[in-house]
Design a protein around this motif. Structure first.
Motif, PDB file in Angstrom:
ATOM      1  N   LEU A 109       1.128   8.979   5.247  1.00  0.00           N
ATOM      2  CA  LEU A 109       0.583   8.878   6.596  1.00  0.00           C
ATOM      3  C   LEU A 109       1.633   8.317   7.564  1.00  0.00           C
ATOM      4  O   LEU A 109       1.696   8.734   8.731  1.00  0.00           O
ATOM      5  CB  LEU A 109      -0.666   7.993   6.586  1.00  0.00           C
ATOM      6  CG  LEU A 109      -1.567   8.045   7.825  1.00  0.00           C
ATOM      7  CD1 LEU A 109      -2.007   9.467   8.124  1.00  0.00           C
ATOM      8  CD2 LEU A 109      -2.782   7.148   7.624  1.00  0.00           C
ATOM      9  N   THR A 147      -8.047  12.515   5.592  1.00  0.00           N
ATOM     10  CA  THR A 147      -7.392  11.287   5.093  1.00  0.00           C
ATOM     11  C   THR A 147      -8.362  10.114   5.166  1.00  0.00           C
ATOM     12  O   THR A 147      -8.002   9.031   5.627  1.00  0.00           O
ATOM     13  CB  THR A 147      -6.110  10.976   5.898  1.00  0.00           C
ATOM     14  OG1 THR A 147      -6.479  10.776   7.268  1.00  0.00           O
ATOM     15  CG2 THR A 147      -5.109  12.100   5.800  1.00  0.00           C
ATOM     16  N   GLN A 171       0.430   4.092  -1.039  1.00  0.00           N
ATOM     17  CA  GLN A 171      -0.282   5.345  -0.764  1.00  0.00           C
ATOM     18  C   GLN A 171      -0.298   5.684   0.725  1.00  0.00           C
ATOM     19  O   GLN A 171      -0.675   6.802   1.094  1.00  0.00           O
ATOM     20  CB  GLN A 171      -1.714   5.274  -1.302  1.00  0.00           C
ATOM     21  CG  GLN A 171      -2.600   4.202  -0.694  1.00  0.00           C
ATOM     22  CD  GLN A 171      -2.516   2.879  -1.443  1.00  0.00           C
ATOM     23  OE1 GLN A 171      -1.433   2.420  -1.798  1.00  0.00           O
ATOM     24  NE2 GLN A 171      -3.669   2.281  -1.692  1.00  0.00           N
ATOM     25  N   LEU A 172       0.111   4.739   1.582  1.00  0.00           N
ATOM     26  CA  LEU A 172       0.135   4.997   3.019  1.00  0.00           C
ATOM     27  C   LEU A 172       1.463   5.594   3.497  1.00  0.00           C
ATOM     28  O   LEU A 172       1.614   5.911   4.671  1.00  0.00           O
ATOM     29  CB  LEU A 172      -0.133   3.705   3.794  1.00  0.00           C
ATOM     30  CG  LEU A 172      -1.536   3.111   3.647  1.00  0.00           C
ATOM     31  CD1 LEU A 172      -1.634   1.789   4.400  1.00  0.00           C
ATOM     32  CD2 LEU A 172      -2.592   4.086   4.171  1.00  0.00           C
ATOM     33  N   GLU A 205      -7.267   6.849   3.282  1.00  0.00           N
ATOM     34  CA  GLU A 205      -6.157   6.145   3.923  1.00  0.00           C
ATOM     35  C   GLU A 205      -6.621   5.418   5.185  1.00  0.00           C
ATOM     36  O   GLU A 205      -6.213   4.284   5.451  1.00  0.00           O
ATOM     37  CB  GLU A 205      -5.033   7.124   4.261  1.00  0.00           C
ATOM     38  CG  GLU A 205      -4.261   7.641   3.060  1.00  0.00           C
ATOM     39  CD  GLU A 205      -4.962   8.815   2.383  1.00  0.00           C
ATOM     40  OE1 GLU A 205      -6.087   9.161   2.808  1.00  0.00           O
ATOM     41  OE2 GLU A 205      -4.384   9.389   1.446  1.00  0.00           O
ATOM     42  N   ASN A 240       0.842  -1.198   0.000  1.00  0.00           N
ATOM     43  CA  ASN A 240       0.000   0.000   0.000  1.00  0.00           C
ATOM     44  C   ASN A 240       0.878   1.249   0.000  1.00  0.00           C
ATOM     45  O   ASN A 240       0.972   1.956   1.015  1.00  0.00           O
ATOM     46  CB  ASN A 240      -0.915   0.009   1.225  1.00  0.00           C
ATOM     47  CG  ASN A 240      -1.689  -1.285   1.392  1.00  0.00           C
ATOM     48  OD1 ASN A 240      -2.690  -1.514   0.730  1.00  0.00           O
ATOM     49  ND2 ASN A 240      -1.204  -2.154   2.285  1.00  0.00           N
TER      50      ASN A 240
END
Length: 246
Positions: free
Chosen positions: A62, A226, A58-59, A229, A56
């Protein structure tokens, strides 16, 4: 920003003993012992981070935010009337989001950068500092959050208590580490533990409460900005291979 600037100025201008154990303070045997204890957790944490980021990507932002939150909070040195200084830890948020093992690596990296750039803590004592702030604190935060959400469903209360109690546990573990290394000539370990714990206690309790409240505010912000997420993290945690049960 005004409050943050005030904390930074006060912390930077007041040399004192902090919750990070300073370079060279622990006897070599205890410094090595805490490194040996910390390394297995760091290995598990590296595996956890690799799995999260590879599956993942895209994390990653974060994750970086969680690390930055820990860095900023734990870099604040708040002077105590006892002549020492204390600081928040900021590890509760990352532990709730990504689990305690992932936070063990993020927290240790934070401590490494602080030792190299800010002279907070040290390299020989990094294992001990990592165990108290990046390992024990996040494990406590993760399980406190899980238990409160499971039995009450009150997420914000769970976030507050996870962050606050992780902060308090960090100073308790640090006091324990120092007491083990330097038992009192009269009273031994318990007398030494009481002395070290009392040095931090006056400032640490209000700091823990403040950190809990701040973490709730950040959590509210994350829920607003977010959403995707957080939903992805929620899905990941439902998968058996992603559950971290330490």
């Amino acid at each position: 920003m005004g409050i943050l600037s005030f904390y930074l100025v006060i912390g930077a201008s007041s040399p004192a003993y902090a919750m990070h154990i300073m370079e060279g303070y622990l006897p070599p045997s205890w410094a090595i012992f805490w490194w040996v204890v910390a390394v297995p957790f760091l290995a598990l944490g590296w595996r956890s981070l690799s799995r999260i980021t590879q599956a993942n990507p895209q994390l990653k932002l974060l994750l970086a935010l969680s690390g930055a939150f820990t860095f900023v909070l734990s870099a604040l040195k708040i002077p105590s009337v006892t002549g020492s200084c204390s600081h928040p830890t900021g590890t509760g948020l990352g532990a709730v989001l990504f689990g305690p093992m992932a936070m063990s690596v993020l927290g240790t990296l934070v401590l490494l950068f602080q030792a190299l750039l800010l002279a907070h803590g040290g390299l020989t004592t990094l294992g001990a500092n990592a165990f108290s702030m990046a390992i024990a604190g996040p494990i406590a935060a993760y399980w406190i959050y899980q238990l409160i959400v499971r039995f009450t469903g009150k997420q914000r209360i769970a976030i507050f208590l996870a962050a606050a109690l992780a902060d308090l546990l960090t100073y308790i573990i640090t006091s324990l580490q120092l007491a083990l290394a330097f038992p009192a000539s009269v009273g031994g370990f318990m007398a030494s533990f009481a002395k070290f714990a009392s040095i931090f206690a006056i400032t640490q309790v209000p700091l823990a409460i403040s950190e809990g409240l701040l973490t709730v505010l950040v959590w509210n912000w994350l829920q607003s900005y977010t959403v995707e997420e957080l939903e992805l993290l929620k899905f990941i945690k439902t998968q058996p291979q992603s559950n971290e049960s330490i």
